[in-house]
Scaffold this motif. Structure first.
Motif: not given
Length: 364
Positions: A264-279
């Motif tokens: 599912q390349v492209g729809g990555i789940y990045m880690e925010c400044e608070a340390g959590y991955l976001h959808a």
């Protein structure tokens, strides 16, 4: 496919702008249409749906009802919803020489959606301006532009956000200090984008420089990294200690892990400044109970299911991964981004190492 225009329109939204209920309401019709389209276009997928008593005339009433494929199926079968002449690129998953790998077939539309989604996500962390870029890898990893490993695809995709992309490693995976010093001298006192896979940053950047007692200062650096953590866990290095050590060596404080896969390349789940991955709004995660596949509530650990509106050329819009995780919260992260935020706990027992970092480490 018939929802191409709807997908294009959805990609114009800010990636974390919709609250969860509104997001689910908007993407459910797109996922229903994708299921129907892949049912028609991919015979193997259609057989799976038939075994599940799928009725194409009746849409699903919730995202959790969308049938999921085990991600491992892409290692065993060719699953494509396009003709061979429409394939413009084949992506392969990470894997050691003893492992089979997934093959993902892209047409122009799907490749375009994935690029636009990635741009939308990364702008939330890097801003709208392209930054001078350092890549913790060697240049030969992207030598074949028509067939990419997950590692090469990740590098090429993220190169869109940098300029004067410079590789820090030579073909022997040794850091070139002359290249590094020349680059830093060229771009003093300005933001720099650094990308690499987690284990490789640790093994080929951090360790050699630590052993030689060499440090450098990039206080405005932004480091994005991804890949398996299995090999680092052996060294008792988790996400927090990784950040701490890298910051001490480089001065970089903006460090973002991200979760994603070639299926599912492209729809990555990045880690925010608070340390959590976001959808982001065009992707979703569900946590499943491994005993009965029911949906687990917030806070409980289970198997991660990933959902995306991006895969039009192959039936990869709803996949069951081999990773464990748990949802931390919804719509209320302190970073301000809406939707689900979560953590990944690691691989399920006995699963193959498949992250770019882990598979490279296994080969080493």
């Amino acid at each position: 496919m018939k929802n191409n225009k709807n997908t294009e329109a959805f990609l114009s939204y800010e990636p974390y702008s919709l609250e969860q209920k509104e997001k689910e309401r908007k993407i459910l019709p797109l996922l229903n249409e994708l299921t129907q389209s892949h049912d028609v276009a991919c015979l193997k997928y259609s057989k799976i749906l038939k075994a599940l008593n799928y009725n194409s005339n009746v849409g699903f009433s919730s995202i959790s009802e969308i049938p999921f494929l085990p991600v491992r199926l892409f290692k065993e079968y060719k699953l494509a919803s396009i003709a061979d002449e429409d394939v413009i690129k084949v992506l392969t998953s990470s894997g050691t020489t003893s492992q089979s790998v997934s093959k993902i077939y892209l047409d122009r539309d799907t490749a375009s959606y994935q690029t636009k989604a990635l741009v939308s996500i990364m702008k939330s962390y890097l801003g709208n301006k392209r930054l001078p870029m350092l890549i913790v890898d060697h240049p030969n990893v992207i030598k074949d532009r028509t067939s990419f490993s997950a590692r090469g695809a990740g590098i090429l995709g993220l190169m869109n956000f940098g300029h004067h992309a410079t590789y820090l490693l030579n073909n022997e995976m040794e850091i070139d200090l002359d290249v590094l010093n020349e680059f830093l001298a060229k771009y003093p006192n300005e933001p720099i984008f650094i990308f690499g896979f987690t284990f490789m940053i640790w093994q080929y950047l951090y360790k050699p420089m630590k052993e030689k007692n060499i440090a450098f200062d990039i206080p405005q650096g932004i480091l994005a990294h991804s890949g398996g953590w299995k090999k680092l866990q052996v060294e008792a290095i988790d996400n927090d200690s990784f950040k701490k050590n890298i910051t001490e060596l480089t001065g970089i404080e903006s460090i973002h892990n991200f979760y994603g896969m070639v299926e599912q390349v492209g729809g990555i789940y990045m880690e925010c400044e608070a340390g959590y991955l976001h959808a982001p709004i065009f992707s979703e995660i569900i946590i499943r109970n491994p005993n009965n596949w029911s949906v687990l509530p917030t806070g409980e650990e289970g198997i991660i299911q990933v959902i995306s509106i991006l895969p039009h050329s192959y039936p990869g819009h709803s996949l069951l991964t081999e990773d464990l995780g748990r949802v931390i919260g919804i719509d209320d992260c302190t970073c301000g981004r809406k939707g689900k935020y979560f953590l990944v706990a690691g691989r399920i027992p006995l699963a193959e190492a498949r992250g770019c970092s882990d598979t490279h480490a296994s080969e080493v």
